[in-house]
Design an enzyme around this catalytic site. Structure first.
Site, PDB file in Angstrom:
ATOM      1  N   THR A  11      -3.633   4.850  -0.934  1.00 22.70           N
ATOM      2  CA  THR A  11      -3.287   6.328  -1.270  1.00 22.70           C
ATOM      3  C   THR A  11      -4.787   6.901  -1.323  1.00 22.70           C
ATOM      4  O   THR A  11      -4.593   8.140  -1.386  1.00 22.70           O
ATOM      5  CB  THR A  11      -2.574   6.615  -2.564  1.00 22.70           C
ATOM      6  OG1 THR A  11      -3.408   6.007  -3.625  1.00 22.70           O
ATOM      7  CG2 THR A  11      -1.414   5.736  -2.281  1.00 22.70           C
ATOM      8  N   SER A  12      -5.987   6.533  -1.191  1.00 18.42           N
ATOM      9  CA  SER A  12      -7.114   7.203  -1.347  1.00 18.42           C
ATOM     10  C   SER A  12      -7.989   7.323   0.246  1.00 18.42           C
ATOM     11  O   SER A  12      -7.327   6.813   1.209  1.00 18.42           O
ATOM     12  CB  SER A  12      -8.368   6.425  -2.024  1.00 18.42           C
ATOM     13  OG  SER A  12      -8.438   5.076  -1.475  1.00 18.42           O
ATOM     14  N   SER A  45      -0.910  -7.219  -7.355  1.00 20.75           N
ATOM     15  CA  SER A  45      -1.655  -7.056  -6.271  1.00 20.75           C
ATOM     16  C   SER A  45      -2.928  -7.271  -6.607  1.00 20.75           C
ATOM     17  O   SER A  45      -3.474  -8.396  -6.007  1.00 20.75           O
ATOM     18  CB  SER A  45      -1.626  -5.667  -5.999  1.00 20.75           C
ATOM     19  OG  SER A  45      -2.556  -5.419  -4.838  1.00 20.75           O
ATOM     20  N   SER A  84      -9.270  -4.504  -0.238  1.00 18.40           N
ATOM     21  CA  SER A  84      -8.314  -3.867   0.293  1.00 18.40           C
ATOM     22  C   SER A  84      -8.856  -2.683   1.194  1.00 18.40           C
ATOM     23  O   SER A  84      -9.825  -2.183   0.798  1.00 18.40           O
ATOM     24  CB  SER A  84      -7.071  -3.371  -0.459  1.00 18.40           C
ATOM     25  OG  SER A  84      -6.618  -4.426  -1.216  1.00 18.40           O
ATOM     26  N   ARG A  85      -8.042  -2.273   2.316  1.00 16.29           N
ATOM     27  CA  ARG A  85      -8.067  -1.090   2.789  1.00 16.29           C
ATOM     28  C   ARG A  85      -7.515   0.083   1.948  1.00 16.29           C
ATOM     29  O   ARG A  85      -6.964  -0.268   1.069  1.00 16.29           O
ATOM     30  CB  ARG A  85      -7.733  -1.052   4.307  1.00 16.29           C
ATOM     31  CG  ARG A  85      -8.542  -2.123   5.201  1.00 16.29           C
ATOM     32  CD  ARG A  85      -8.143  -1.559   6.679  1.00 16.29           C
ATOM     33  NE  ARG A  85      -8.705  -2.713   7.532  1.00 16.29           N
ATOM     34  CZ  ARG A  85      -9.956  -2.687   7.960  1.00 16.29           C
ATOM     35  NH1 ARG A  85     -10.596  -1.853   7.636  1.00 16.29           N
ATOM     36  NH2 ARG A  85     -10.302  -3.822   8.692  1.00 16.29           N
ATOM     37  N   LYS A 141      -5.520   8.294 -11.371  1.00 16.30           N
ATOM     38  CA  LYS A 141      -4.360   7.265 -11.367  1.00 16.30           C
ATOM     39  C   LYS A 141      -3.943   7.022 -12.725  1.00 16.30           C
ATOM     40  O   LYS A 141      -2.624   7.331 -13.255  1.00 16.30           O
ATOM     41  CB  LYS A 141      -4.496   6.005 -10.432  1.00 16.30           C
ATOM     42  CG  LYS A 141      -3.518   5.264 -10.500  1.00 16.30           C
ATOM     43  CD  LYS A 141      -3.778   3.934  -9.576  1.00 16.30           C
ATOM     44  CE  LYS A 141      -3.846   4.325  -8.315  1.00 16.30           C
ATOM     45  NZ  LYS A 141      -3.994   2.997  -7.359  1.00 16.30           N
ATOM     46  N   ASP A 163       2.200   3.617  -6.373  1.00 18.18           N
ATOM     47  CA  ASP A 163       1.384   2.404  -6.915  1.00 18.18           C
ATOM     48  C   ASP A 163       1.673   2.046  -8.437  1.00 18.18           C
ATOM     49  O   ASP A 163       0.841   2.413  -8.981  1.00 18.18           O
ATOM     50  CB  ASP A 163       0.007   2.441  -6.323  1.00 18.18           C
ATOM     51  CG  ASP A 163      -0.748   1.082  -6.651  1.00 18.18           C
ATOM     52  OD1 ASP A 163      -0.085   0.262  -6.715  1.00 18.18           O
ATOM     53  OD2 ASP A 163      -2.077   0.730  -6.444  1.00 18.18           O
TER      54      ASP A 163
END
Length: 501
Positions: free
Chosen positions: A205-206, A271, A201-202, A295, A263
């Protein structure tokens, strides 16, 4: 009838991959149909149709008898200037009743989630409705229902089969800046002859995701056929999952999660595992960093997440192994796409200045994955270290980049600003979340070269005026914006006045 037809006008507006229509407040269709700002409208051109959000404009912006279209709407409708566009109210969205059921505490079945996600993929949901779904699907999600959501995500997208084995995959749950182990792990595993078609993924939240970092060195938005070609040639790839339509519902949900900066565990599990299942993996390694500002905050929460990942994985036919890792501080020195890429290259090139923590963690994860693939238990780390030290991992990484379109060096930022220690002492703590936020305000990940370069780690002795980290930005405005945020923060690095032991 022709009363609801308007002429297409290309607005040239990037609405963040959203379909948006623009109508004049005096437009006869707008008034007759009772459309308001943010109404959902159904647009039809020939056999093509879509659902769009409506914005109401002044008469001077949209000519009489025209409808403006955002870039995505224009492309999907394949319009020509002035072409007739039929405008109508969309059909009622029946699947929202299932979202409401979930919101009020009822358990949904896989068929329910498939109905919802089918409409999500067809882009029939507004951002408000997507937010409602994400909020509902974050509450009271037990193992059986997370499995239903995961299976539904797989069902509404493409599924790959490689006709070879074992097919391995790896994922980090995130929340820890830097930690760019995946490119190293893929290179090591593929150099040992295992198949690892890695889709990433791109950033959600980072300041950077694996796809963002890899994009500084090679092409990542490959088609499904291109991805197959790379894997056939090199046994592995490192591509953006959004380009190959694996779990497309998740890619849409991620866009909203990014804005909300949320998330949930249920959504995270669905996901991750849906994409691994869709990518054709048989065994998956999950990295779970645990730390006060990561997280996942506690070992108990990490163990609970690992247990659920394994259980849901087993239910959908995936063998999952989880490693709980130290998430108290960033991994490597770089935070941001290009800076993280430079760390990756330093490790692969076996340079003396390569970040040792990134090297060690990548070898541990690669060793775990090799053992999942069949290397004798206890031999994985040694095999991984030998592959890296010999240069085989670097050669495989460059070969993968070449197959994906060629290797290029990561870019460098135009502006840099060191942030120094306010006093003498020892670094005792660091706030991962504030560091990540600061890197994003400097421009990451949209600007590849932006981010943070770290100079100290926990336990390091520092003296007043010594650089703790350097901000990298590509424009003076972004640098100023990040520094303004920094001025409002407490200490990012907590420095005690004790001497180093």
């Amino acid at each position: 009838m022709d009363e609801n037809r308007l002429k297409a006008k290309r607005m040239g507006i990037d609405a963040q991959r959203k379909c948006v229509a623009y109508m004049s407040s005096s437009c006869h269709v707008c008034r007759a149909e009772g459309f308001n700002a943010l109404s959902r409208v159904r647009l039809t051109v020939g056999e093509r149709h879509l659902i769009a959000d409506l914005n109401i404009c002044q008469e001077s912006i949209i000519p009489e008898g025209h409808i403006g279209l955002s870039e995505k709407a224009w492309q999907l409708l394949d319009c020509q200037p002035g072409q007739a566009v039929s405008v109508a109210h969309p059909l009622p969205l029946a699947s929202m009743a299932k979202v409401r059921r979930k919101f009020f505490g009822h358990q949904l079945l896989q068929a329910d989630y498939e109905a919802i996600l089918f409409d999500v993929v067809a882009e029939r949901y507004s951002d408000v409705q997507l937010t409602a779904f994400l909020a509902a699907a974050s509450k009271d999600m037990h193992e059986e229902e997370i499995t239903a959501l995961t299976s539904a995500m797989v069902a509404v997208g493409e599924q790959l089969s490689w006709h070879r084995g074992p097919v391995l995959d790896k994922h980090c749950v995130g929340g820890l800046p830097g930690n760019r182990t995946t490119p190293i792990v893929v290179a090591v595993v593929a150099a040992n002859g295992f198949c690892m078609p890695k889709t990433s993924s791109r950033a959600i939240t980072s300041p950077a995701g694996t796809a963002d970092t890899m994009e500084t060195m090679t092409q990542v938005d490959l088609s499904l056929n291109q991805m197959r070609s790379v894997v056939a040639r090199e046994g592995a790839c490192l591509v953006w999952g959004g380009a190959v339509n694996l779990s497309p519902a998740d890619d849409i949900l991620i866009r909203v999660e990014r804005v909300l900066d949320i998330d949930s565990d249920a959504q995270l599990i669905a996901s991750v595992l849906s994409k691994k299942k869709a990518a054709g993996a048989g065994a998956v390694l999950i990295d779970i960093p645990v730390g006060p500002t990561a997280k996942v905050r506690t070992d108990v929460a990490g163990e609970r997440l690992a247990s659920t990942l394994k259980a849901v994985g087993e239910r959908i036919g995936l063998r999952v192994h989880a490693r709980i890792t130290d998430g108290r501080q960033p991994i490597g020195r770089g935070i941001g796409p290009a800076l993280e890429a430079r760390d990756v290259l330093a490790v692969l090139q076996n340079r003396s200045d390569a970040p040792g923590d990134l090297r060690l963690r990548a070898l541990q994860l690669a060793g775990d994955l090799l053992e999942l693939g069949g290397v004798p238990v206890g031999e994985g780390f040694r095999r991984a270290e030998q592959t890296l030290s010999s240069g085989e991992a670097l050669r495989k990484f460059l070969a993968i980049c070449d197959a994906q379109g060629g290797f290029r060096e990561p870019t460098k930022a135009r502006f840099k600003h060191p942030v120094t220690a306010a006093r003498n002492g020892v670094v005792r703590d660091v706030d991962n979340r504030v560091l990540a936020r600061l890197a994003k305000l400097a421009g990451a990940p949209a600007t590849q070269s932006a981010g943070i370069e770290l100079h100290v780690r926990l336990g390091d002795a520092v003296i007043e005026g010594e650089p703790l980290f350097t901000l990298h930005a590509d424009t003076r405005g972004e640098l100023t914006y990040a520094l303004a945020y920094l001025d409002m923060q407490q200490e990012i690095f907590v420095i005690s006045e004790e001497e180093a032991s």
